[in-house]
Write an enzyme that holds these catalytic residues in place. Structure first.
Site, PDB file in Angstrom:
ATOM      1  N   ARG A  58       8.855  68.980  85.331  1.00  0.00           N
ATOM      2  CA  ARG A  58       8.844  70.437  85.152  1.00  0.00           C
ATOM      3  C   ARG A  58       9.287  70.814  83.745  1.00  0.00           C
ATOM      4  NH1 ARG A  58      13.007  73.807  86.212  1.00  0.00           N
ATOM      5  NH2 ARG A  58      13.945  72.419  87.772  1.00  0.00           N
ATOM      6  N   TYR A 111      -0.291  96.071  76.749  1.00  0.00           N
ATOM      7  CA  TYR A 111      -1.038  95.589  77.914  1.00  0.00           C
ATOM      8  C   TYR A 111      -0.437  96.214  79.176  1.00  0.00           C
ATOM      9  CZ  TYR A 111      -2.573  91.698  81.052  1.00  0.00           C
ATOM     10  OH  TYR A 111      -3.100  90.912  82.046  1.00  0.00           O
ATOM     11  N   ASP A 183       3.284  90.683  71.326  1.00  0.00           N
ATOM     12  CA  ASP A 183       2.134  90.133  72.028  1.00  0.00           C
ATOM     13  C   ASP A 183       1.086  89.873  70.951  1.00  0.00           C
ATOM     14  OD1 ASP A 183      -0.242  89.640  73.387  1.00  0.00           O
ATOM     15  OD2 ASP A 183       0.216  91.022  75.021  1.00  0.00           O
ATOM     16  N   LYS A 208      -6.659  82.972  76.597  1.00  0.00           N
ATOM     17  CA  LYS A 208      -7.724  83.518  75.754  1.00  0.00           C
ATOM     18  C   LYS A 208      -8.214  82.467  74.743  1.00  0.00           C
ATOM     19  CE  LYS A 208      -6.864  87.624  77.680  1.00  0.00           C
ATOM     20  NZ  LYS A 208      -5.776  87.503  78.655  1.00  0.00           N
TER      21      LYS A 208
END
Length: 401
Positions: A58, A111, A183, A208
């Site tokens: 992890r 966003y 962002d 993206k």
């Protein structure tokens, strides 16, 4: 990023970062590690590994660490943390940097899921949010409060593509004891020198352009030296991690990102100019285009060779939503879907006024968001021509009246 990497050109760093170079014998790519448990030969080895990131998958594997190193080299960050989505990268960062009683200055063009998080979980935990005009620049000083701990920027802004004066905002934020979180998804890790502009934490929806092929969800948190441990502590406590398969997909995408962006950029400029010539279009929102809103500021702060393919188009108010829907429905190469940054072109109707606290009335005309992909631009223009022809078969508001 080591001294050697810092001297390389961007495309070269993307190709080589996170790989072992000539001292590595074997496959070109870092190994794909699918793992949960890490085994140790004896108790001494277990004890030595305890407290490091190599004790449990992890925390890290060879694959995820290679991606982290490559992203740090691409953007000049001190540390990188990978999350399951762009939104989880944002929420993890804000939870790391804010506590009950703190105040957040959030750009109004953020966003929308980020806004929902501010009005939901942050508010429930006693963290207040004020929204500010993206074009405020140094005027943000009037909004700073003694308990303002984070100033959040997104440039260009979501859906409406305003370019912010990041250095001016960062100077005010730092003088007031706040950190700047960005962002940076539109910019990509190579589209601007985020940390040189004054950003402290740069966040990406790696879904993206980093992944680039519309086949994996991922977020990336890139931090400066001062904040890396603070953000990583929260990241670990929230149990954030990604799997080896997604990391390998992102590494594959990252290697070709500079080359892909060159095609996105050139095709997007052609599409933007074509849209601007259509009589129904009032404005094209694409800062890299000469004459577009925010172009001069964009040219100052961004790297023009790495502009991306996402833009908006505002119609004249006489155009109806039914006409816009007809345009979208008739296109064949532009897929109708959310997200962007993959190899494919996309198109969506948008209504930014639904997601604004400030100046929402400015964005009530019908609008489109387009992502210009890697198809031949001549084919994309022909497809849009078919769509506009369908739009013109329906009556405008004036004709209906």
């Amino acid at each position: 990023m080591n001294k050697h990497e810092s001297q390389l050109q961007t495309a070269t760093r993307l190709t080589h970062a996170g790989r072992k170079g000539k001292d590595h014998h074997g496959p070109v790519n870092p190994p794909l590690v699918r793992a949960s448990t890490m085994l140790f030969p004896d108790c001494a080895a277990l004890q030595e590994a305890n407290g490091t990131r190599r004790v449990y998958a992890r925390h890290a594997t060879e694959t995820t660490m290679a991606l982290e190193q490559a992203l740090c080299a691409a953007e000049g960050a001190a540390a990188c943390m990978l999350t399951p989505s762009g939104l989880s990268a944002i929420t993890t960062t804000l939870l790391a940097l804010l506590k009950p009683g703190d105040h957040l200055l959030m750009v109004d063009t953020t966003y929308d899921p980020t806004r929902q998080f501010c009005e939901g979980l942050l508010k429930q935990n006693g963290i207040s949010t004020s929204y500010y005009d993206p074009l405020i620049g140094a005027g943000i000083s009037a909004l700073m409060q003694p308990n303002t701990k984070v100033v959040f920027v997104e440039s260009p802004g979501s859906l409406t593509f305003e370019v912010q004066d990041i250095p001016a905002i960062a100077a005010v934020a730092h003088a007031g004891g706040a950190v700047v979180v960005s962002d940076s998804t539109w910019a990509t890790p190579i589209g601007w020198a985020s940390f040189e502009l004054g950003i402290d934490v740069s966040i990406h929806a790696a879904t993206k352009y980093i992944v680039g092929h519309s086949d994996a969800l991922m977020g990336a948190i890139l931090t400066n030296e001062a904040l890396q441990h603070r953000v990583r502590d929260t990241y670990k406590q929230l149990g954030m991690s990604i799997g080896g398969d997604d990391a390998a997909l992102a590494l594959r995408g990252l290697r070709t990102m500079a080359a892909r962006l060159a095609v996105h950029r050139e095709s997007a400029k052609v599409v933007a100019r074509w849209l601007q010539s259509q009589p129904e279009v009032a404005e094209v929102l694409y800062p890299p285009m000469e004459g577009a809103a925010g172009h001069e500021l964009w040219k100052r702060d961004f790297r023009p060779e790495y502009a991306c393919g996402l833009m908006g188009a505002v119609f004249h108010r006489d155009v109806t939503k039914q006409q816009v829907a007809a345009l979208i429905d008739r296109t064949r190469l532009f897929g109708i879907g959310f997200s962007w940054g993959g190899y494919e072109s996309l198109i969506l109707p948008t209504c930014p006024s639904n997601y604004r606290t400030i100046n929402g009335e400015k964005w009530t005309a019908p609008m489109l968001r387009l992502h210009v992909g890697l198809e031949a631009v001549e084919d994309l223009l022909a497809d849009l021509e078919v769509g506009f022809s369908a739009l013109r078969t329906l009556p405008t508001m004036a004709q209906v009246a």
